[in-house]
Design an enzyme around this catalytic site. Structure first.
Site, PDB file in Angstrom:
ATOM      1  N   HIS A 156       0.793  -1.227  -0.037  1.00  0.00           N
ATOM      2  CA  HIS A 156       0.080   0.039   0.090  1.00  0.00           C
ATOM      3  C   HIS A 156       1.070   1.190  -0.025  1.00  0.00           C
ATOM      4  O   HIS A 156       0.263   2.397   0.506  1.00  0.00           O
ATOM      5  CB  HIS A 156      -0.820   0.122   1.233  1.00  0.00           C
ATOM      6  N   SER A 278      15.690  20.782 -16.429  1.00  0.00           N
ATOM      7  CA  SER A 278      14.774  21.769 -16.808  1.00  0.00           C
ATOM      8  C   SER A 278      14.830  23.230 -17.783  1.00  0.00           C
ATOM      9  O   SER A 278      16.164  23.542 -17.344  1.00  0.00           O
ATOM     10  CB  SER A 278      13.750  22.082 -15.556  1.00  0.00           C
ATOM     11  N   LYS A 284      16.550  21.145 -11.307  1.00  0.00           N
ATOM     12  CA  LYS A 284      15.933  19.725 -11.766  1.00  0.00           C
ATOM     13  C   LYS A 284      17.048  18.819 -12.374  1.00  0.00           C
ATOM     14  O   LYS A 284      17.658  19.256 -13.121  1.00  0.00           O
ATOM     15  CB  LYS A 284      14.801  20.215 -12.654  1.00  0.00           C
ATOM     16  N   GLU A 291      10.391   7.792 -17.306  1.00  0.00           N
ATOM     17  CA  GLU A 291       8.736   8.234 -17.575  1.00  0.00           C
ATOM     18  C   GLU A 291       8.250   8.022 -18.897  1.00  0.00           C
ATOM     19  O   GLU A 291       7.037   7.741 -18.885  1.00  0.00           O
ATOM     20  CB  GLU A 291       8.497   9.923 -17.350  1.00  0.00           C
TER      21      GLU A 291
END
Ligand code: ARG
Length: 463
Positions: A156, A278, A284, A291
């Site tokens: 979970h 970024s 970043k 992804e």
């Protein structure tokens, strides 16, 4: 380009309709398989006395020259052709004349395309299978190098029990092993039913030798129903299902990499060569590759759904709708290959941040089960022990303590059977090392898993 079937028509095909109808833009990639199939077909025709030996040699030479010329770049595939089958045949006839016109005896494009796609997928799947094995190897090595790293195992997405990092990532190796086997299984079935010789749908009046063609082309048998032979695309669906499951595994793995490389976790650091920055936020470092693998998973599912939907309402036998099979299966193949190509080195170059993992494992009371087991080993029924430990955890939360720092006097207030040795029993190292059940996170099990996978990697072939 004049159509081969133009004889029956008074007018040429409308330009837009022609483009719409044509598949050369995507099926040209099967030129090699188309030529191979034709070579074997011509050989069969001559063995059966349907064409002469001389005609066969002309066809064979013509086809091998075409193949050579395409591969060397001397011959460009004509994008005005209707499809790769028409292109090869008309190029052959251009080169060798009359004999070229005999190649299409006792076959049709319907069985030809059913064959070509199978041959193409067979070759691509060999590559995909090798890529999967490579990834399994990288995972196995990563596990081996980080055997002593302990992190919280989750259920979970809540910290659950301490596990070794090796055990965690090896779980992906087992998923990938099944993917490898699923592809192999689908190929075995695909190669049982060579469709060539089914012709348009009803077979032929010529005395062909379909078994000979099948064997020469690497199949273990022939399709026994010509209608099924030309209209079956189950092999595409099976492979796309296998690819979808494979992508689902890569996507879950990607999701963990994305979480783990965030500041919230910081369990791993991806190599600069597999991350991006970024355009506005200078700090970043984004896990774009992971992804994209997660994102492209949806695309492969889409390919599967698209072909399932195309096929669902089709009457027998061949229908032009079936030309849509190729863009779906080619996209699925390309996507899977590309994802594996990037994913594998991304994992290989990833740094495992053991200290952060260990620190995280120290919080969240993930040794509570082991504390309950401690009492059970002293004779207490598990449910009673579970209840006691629940109360102890509640007390620790209130007092801002952890199980490892709660004093023994306090433990004894909860139950007299607690002794000093409990601290060793609930240390993270003990929690992991004492897990002795087969397949557990314990060191013997992890060693066993690594040995098992090493043996699997040494096996040859995919089926
Ligand atoms: N380009 C076609 C396809 O990909 C080849 C088969 C065409 N057959 C036909 N009867 N028009 O499906």
């Amino acid at each position: 380009m004049e159509k081969m079937w133009a004889g029956r028509f008074q007018k040429a095909l409308d330009k837009l309709a022609d483009d719409f109808n044509s598949s050369i833009h995507f099926d040209h990639r099967m030129y090699k398989q188309d030529i191979t199939g034709s070579m074997v077909h011509a050989m069969m025709l001559s063995r059966q006395g349907i064409i002469s030996e001389n005609e066969y040699h002309e066809i064979l030479n013509g086809l091998s020259n075409i193949l050579e010329d395409i591969e060397s770049g001397k011959l460009e595939i004509d994008m005005n052709a209707e499809d790769i089958h028409m292109f090869v045949e008309s190029e052959l006839t251009k080169r060798i004349g009359i004999s070229g016109k005999k190649l299409h005896t006792a076959r049709s494009r319907n069985d030809q395309v059913a064959l070509d796609v199978r041959l193409y997928l067979g070759a691509e799947c060999e590559q995909i299978a090798a890529q999967i094995k490579k990834l399994i190897e990288v995972i196995k090595d990563k596990a081996n190098e980080n055997k002593d790293a302990i992190l919280p195992g989750y259920t979970h997405l809540q910290r659950a029990q301490p596990i070794s990092f090796a055990h965690h990532i090896l779980s992906y190796a087992f998923m990938l092993k099944r993917d490898f086997e699923r592809i192999g299984d689908a190929l075995v079935r695909m190669n049982k039913e060579c469709p060539i010789g089914s012709c348009a749908l009803a077979g032929t009046t010529y005395n062909t030798d379909r078994e000979f063609e099948a064997e020469r082309l690497g199949f273990s048998g022939i399709s026994l129903n010509s209608i099924d032979g030309v209209s079956d695309r189950d092999f595409c669906l099976e492979l796309m299902s296998a690819f979808s499951i494979l992508m689902m595994h890569l996507s879950r793995f990607s999701e963990e990499i994305i979480l783990w490389s965030s500041w919230e976790f910081k369990f791993v650091e991806l190599d600069d060569s597999y991350t991006t920055g970024s355009s506005i936020m200078p700090q970043k470092k984004n896990p774009d590759m992971a992804e994209l693998v997660r994102g492209k998973t949806g695309r492969v599912y889409g390919d599967l759904m698209s072909l399932l939907t195309t096929l669902k309402g089709l009457p027998l036998a061949y229908n032009k709708d079936m030309q849509e099979d190729k863009e779906a299966i080619f996209d699925a193949v390309d996507t899977v290959k590309m994802c594996l190509d990037v994913f594998t080195p991304m994992i290989a170059t990833m740094t495992v941040l053991k200290d952060n993992m260990y620190k995280a494992a120290g919080k969240g009371f993930i040794n509570a089960t082991d504390l309950a087991d401690y009492l059970v080993k002293k004779g207490m029924p598990f449910r009673t022990a579970y209840k006691h430990v629940g109360e102890i955890v509640g007390y620790c939360i209130k007092e801002n303590l952890i199980l490892d720092t709660l004093p023994i006097e306090k433990y004894k207030e909860f139950d007299a059977s607690f002794e000093e040795d409990l601290y060793n029993e609930i240390s993270l190292e003990t929690c992991v090392s004492k897990r002795i059940s087969a397949g557990s996170t314990g060191p013997d099990s992890v060693k066993n898993q690594i040995e098992f996978l090493t043996e699997f990697l040494n096996e040859k072939g995919i089926h």
